[in-house]
Design a protein around this motif. Structure first.
Motif, short mmCIF file in Angstrom:
data_model
loop_
_atom_site.label_atom_id
_atom_site.label_comp_id
_atom_site.label_asym_id
_atom_site.label_seq_id
_atom_site.Cartn_x
_atom_site.Cartn_y
_atom_site.Cartn_z
N PHE A 64 4.32 -12.80 47.15
CA PHE A 64 5.22 -13.80 46.32
C PHE A 64 6.51 -13.21 45.98
O PHE A 64 6.80 -14.36 45.30
N ALA A 65 6.67 -11.82 45.89
CA ALA A 65 8.03 -11.66 45.40
C ALA A 65 8.90 -11.83 46.43
O ALA A 65 9.64 -12.45 45.69
N SER A 66 7.97 -12.63 48.07
CA SER A 66 9.92 -12.85 48.72
C SER A 66 9.76 -14.84 48.78
O SER A 66 10.21 -14.62 48.67
N ILE A 67 8.31 -14.82 47.70
CA ILE A 67 9.03 -16.64 47.63
C ILE A 67 9.32 -16.88 46.61
O ILE A 67 10.59 -18.13 46.33
N ASN A 68 9.22 -15.98 45.82
CA ASN A 68 9.45 -16.84 44.00
C ASN A 68 10.61 -14.89 43.39
O ASN A 68 9.14 -14.23 42.81
N ARG A 110 -3.42 -16.53 41.37
CA ARG A 110 -3.02 -17.68 40.41
C ARG A 110 -1.45 -17.90 39.90
O ARG A 110 -0.98 -19.31 39.91
N ASN A 111 -0.95 -16.50 39.75
CA ASN A 111 0.42 -17.11 38.73
C ASN A 111 1.22 -17.01 40.14
O ASN A 111 1.82 -17.73 40.09
N GLY A 112 1.11 -16.40 41.33
CA GLY A 112 1.59 -16.71 42.24
C GLY A 112 1.57 -17.74 42.50
O GLY A 112 2.53 -18.77 43.25
N LEU A 113 0.35 -18.43 42.78
CA LEU A 113 0.39 -19.98 43.34
C LEU A 113 1.03 -21.12 42.50
O LEU A 113 1.34 -21.71 42.86
N THR A 114 1.22 -21.24 41.36
CA THR A 114 1.71 -21.63 40.70
C THR A 114 2.61 -21.66 40.24
O THR A 114 3.56 -22.67 40.48
N LEU A 115 3.62 -20.15 40.59
CA LEU A 115 4.63 -19.83 40.59
C LEU A 115 5.75 -20.50 42.12
O LEU A 115 6.75 -21.55 42.03
N ALA A 116 4.49 -20.93 42.81
CA ALA A 116 5.19 -21.56 44.60
C ALA A 116 4.37 -22.15 44.01
O ALA A 116 5.27 -24.05 45.33
N GLY A 117 4.25 -23.37 43.19
CA GLY A 117 4.16 -25.25 43.00
C GLY A 117 2.93 -25.26 43.48
O GLY A 117 2.65 -26.30 43.86
#
Length: 328
Positions: A38-42, A293-300
């Motif tokens: 998730f850090a690499s995505i956002n 859930r947080n990472g998926l939310t940031l990823a839209g």
């Protein structure tokens, strides 16, 4: 005459094998992997404010997962964790709205949640009813009661005492709420009960083999009841933490709490077949759910897809548990 030194069994084991011998090592590596992805995505994922938010979002599910862990360790399962927690928020909020003392309101709500766990535990330990059926029935009863008490609608809870757990301290851009501290304290206390007391050893023994536990003199029914009573108490405390997180009493809230709490427990390494696992893994599992859930939310990603992915994680974790049991 030469002698050959035979390496000790511990020396033969690779470093990787030793790491994975620690029960919480696997969940920790999964948590680290998700953080890297998730850090690499956002790039906002690793910001202090976001990490603080993840901890705050984990508070309610993390606390519910403590009670769920206790029940699963006895080879049971609780499908009413979310409903019992919401019941606590509705009762406390409604009593405070009607003018009752907030301390009395919260105490009554926690007592009612504890009573719900006591009734379920009594049916399971006394009448030997399946935990799945009892907690499923409890879920239906409480869901209907919630709509009756709240008249089907949500209402704000403005009392400072009831929402106190949402307050906190700002440390270098990182917010530490009292709810997060309370959750960690609960983990420490229940960990001590499970690992340093006779009661905890009996809980593991009952989960491994209730009949063998009975034959060696462990009062199985009494201990099983105590597990559900303690779980109900924890659900009541989670209701207080939920009001601190969102000062709003809503009968339709925490709809994914059952799935998330079970996911946290199973991903954390506690076996659904009972007798194996612990709270360190559950805490890591709760963080995994929060990070996911947080990472998926940031990823839209849509929340429905988040539930789908969480459900897949549960199935995969149970499959690994079944395979490991087969190997043993």
């Amino acid at each position: 005459m030469s002698t050959t030194t035979v390496p000790a069994p511990e020396e033969k084991r690779s470093l990787l094998a030793r790491i994975f011998a620690v029960p919480s090592a696997g969940p920790f590596l999964v948590l680290a992997l998700f953080c890297v992805i998730f850090a690499s995505i956002n790039e906002r994922f690793l910001a202090l404010q976001n990490i603080s938010l993840i901890l705050q979002q984990t508070v309610v599910v993390g606390t519910l997962a403590i009670g769920q862990t206790l029940i699963i360790l006895t080879a049971g399962i609780d499908l009413a964790v979310g409903a019992i927690c919401v019941l606590g928020t509705i009762v406390a909020g409604k009593m405070a709205t009607l003018g009752y003392d907030p301390v009395l309101s919260m105490g009554a709500a926690i007592l009612l949640c504890t009573l719900s766990g006591t009734v379920a535990g009594g049916l399971i330990s006394g009448l030997k009813l399946p935990p799945f059926i009892v907690t499923l029935g409890t879920l239906g009863i409480i869901t209907a009661a919630l709509r009756l008490i709240s008249a089907g609608g949500a209402f704000p809870v403005d009392d400072e005492f009831l929402s106190w757990t949402g307050n906190g301290e700002l440390i270098g851009g990182f917010v530490v709420t009292y709810g997060v501290l309370a959750m960690l304290l609960l983990y420490a206390l229940v960990w001590y009960l499970l690992n340093q007391t006779k009661w905890g050893r009996h809980v593991y023994a009952i989960g491994n083999n209730p009949e063998a536990a009975r034959l060696v003199g462990i009062p199985v029914r009494r201990h099983l009841l105590s597990v559900y009573v303690l779980a109900g108490l924890l659900y009541g405390i989670a209701a207080w933490l939920a009001l601190g997180r969102i000062p709003n009493a809503d009968p339709n809230s925490l709809q994914t709490a059952n799935l998330d709490s079970i996911t946290a427990v199973v991903i954390g390494g506690t076996s659904l077949f009972g007798g194996r696992g612990g709270l360190v893994g559950t805490l890591i599992g709760a963080l995994i759910v929060g990070v996911l859930r947080n990472g998926l939310t940031l990823a839209g990603i849509d929340p429905l897809w988040q539930d789908l992915i969480t459900g897949i994680l549960v199935i995969v974790a149970v499959a690994f548990d079944q395979l490991s049991r087969g190997r043993r």
